[in-house]
Design an enzyme around this catalytic site. Sequence first.
Site, PDB file in Angstrom:
ATOM      1  N   ASP A   1      -8.395 -33.790   4.767  1.00  0.00           N
ATOM      2  CA  ASP A   1      -9.683 -34.182   5.343  1.00  0.00           C
ATOM      3  C   ASP A   1      -9.533 -34.611   6.813  1.00  0.00           C
ATOM      4  OD1 ASP A   1     -12.401 -34.681   5.281  1.00  0.00           O
ATOM      5  OD2 ASP A   1     -12.336 -36.016   3.568  1.00  0.00           O
TER       6      ASP A   1
ATOM      7  N   ASP B   1     -20.760 -32.212   4.128  1.00  0.00           N
ATOM      8  CA  ASP B   1     -20.743 -32.265   2.660  1.00  0.00           C
ATOM      9  C   ASP B   1     -22.013 -31.706   2.036  1.00  0.00           C
ATOM     10  OD1 ASP B   1     -18.357 -33.475   3.067  1.00  0.00           O
ATOM     11  OD2 ASP B   1     -18.887 -35.378   2.106  1.00  0.00           O
TER      12      ASP B   1
HETATM   13  C1  GLA Z   1     -15.265 -36.165   3.020  1.00  0.00           C
HETATM   14  C2  GLA Z   1     -15.143 -34.775   2.405  1.00  0.00           C
HETATM   15  C3  GLA Z   1     -15.598 -34.813   0.975  1.00  0.00           C
HETATM   16  C4  GLA Z   1     -14.776 -35.817   0.189  1.00  0.00           C
HETATM   17  C5  GLA Z   1     -14.838 -37.188   0.844  1.00  0.00           C
HETATM   18  C6  GLA Z   1     -13.849 -38.170   0.236  1.00  0.00           C
HETATM   19  O1  GLA Z   1     -16.603 -36.541   3.110  1.00  0.00           O
HETATM   20  O2  GLA Z   1     -15.867 -33.832   3.147  1.00  0.00           O
HETATM   21  O3  GLA Z   1     -15.521 -33.532   0.389  1.00  0.00           O
HETATM   22  O4  GLA Z   1     -13.452 -35.360   0.126  1.00  0.00           O
HETATM   23  O5  GLA Z   1     -14.549 -37.108   2.240  1.00  0.00           O
HETATM   24  O6  GLA Z   1     -13.902 -39.426   0.841  1.00  0.00           O
END
Ligand code: GLA
Length: 406
Positions: free
Chosen positions: A149, A204
């Site tokens: 990430d 997301d």
């Molecule tokens: C980010 C990612 C998500 C998830 C969260 C976890 O937002 O894009 O898919 O992995 O972090 O904290």
Amino acid sequence: MKKLFLSAILLSLTISASSQKFENLAKTPQMGWNSWNTFATNINEQLVKDIADIFISSGLKDAGYEYILLDDGWMDMQRDKSGNLVPHPVKFPNGIKAVSDYVHSKGLKFGLYNCAGNKTCAGYPGSRGHEYQDALKYAEWGVDYLKYDWCDTGELNPKEAYTTMRDALYAAGRPVFLSICEWGDAEPWEWAGNIGHSWRTTGDIFACFDCIEDHGTWKSWGVMQILNMHDNTILRKAAGPGHWNDMDMLEVGNGNLTFHENQSHFALWAILNSPLILGNDLRNMSEETLSILKNKDIIALNQDALGIQGFKYTDMGSVEVWVKPLVNGEWAICFLNHSTTGAVEFEFDWNEQIVKDEVFGNEVAFSGKNVYKIKDLYTGKAMGDTQKVLKGKLEKNQSLVVRIYK
Ligand code: GLA
């Protein structure tokens, strides 16, 4: 002199050997399950075991799902004195190796999450400055997949940071699928093909069909919002066997998506060659949801050996037509009624259509003797051929997905 020359060759071989990604892990988009969309950081050993058992008992493994992935929240808040990551002692009392062994014992693969920054998005220790140490730990624990990430990265350069992690994994020696999660901000499709096996293209996903969820400093996106960000030739060009655009984990079976919306969401992710990573609670899913997730004809579109990402062919009023070239000159065609009001009737006269894929040079026309048979991929039933005008009625957000073949 000869010796010097030889050592120069050896050195350059060593450097190039240590700077590549593992090949052959992503000939087709990855399929699996990830904990985040349903459980956030509320994960534990029993959940992983339950999910692995359900992969077998529900037929998901047989349908092609392979990876079980723990997202953020599997660690303790601090590294140990030697700087190693520590599994959360309450959630994973027997450590990560125990769960990875369990997953492997079912013939499945296991993955973890971490982050290129100092801290993960949920505030756990990130890998910055510990990349090689963490990669060794993952190899020791039998990790097959790393979602990496982009939170808390400050001024880090994404291409460099992801390259460092790729090299660390390669040096550790255990083949690991590297799933880049940089949200598309630095256009990873331009630079990530030799670094990771897939890269997130957007922020997301949110469990709705057509909405934007505003969190103040950031937004998450509904199915249609993400889909529309992919009607894009630059993204299509960048994807193919070994390196895929990742439209984020599925929300099939989550939120307030209707049956038809779940079907459309799943089919469109398949047609656009996104990874198929389930995000629902497999322990409590309906038969309807399971039947969508196990639809072999839809999965086959996603796993097609050509690996060509689908695209939008045309709009017919509220009915969007998405297409995907497949092996042997076959095509998938999705008619999606994205209407704000309700059901619509539509007609599709094959004779008038010439579908061109300008990026990869595929073309199909249906006039004259060029007749294709049609199969409805939701019902599995034959629907005649392209000599007859296709007529249909679709409810709001319902789709019809067909495969045409000789
Ligand atoms: C980010 C990612 C998500 C998830 C969260 C976890 O937002 O894009 O898919 O992995 O972090 O904290």
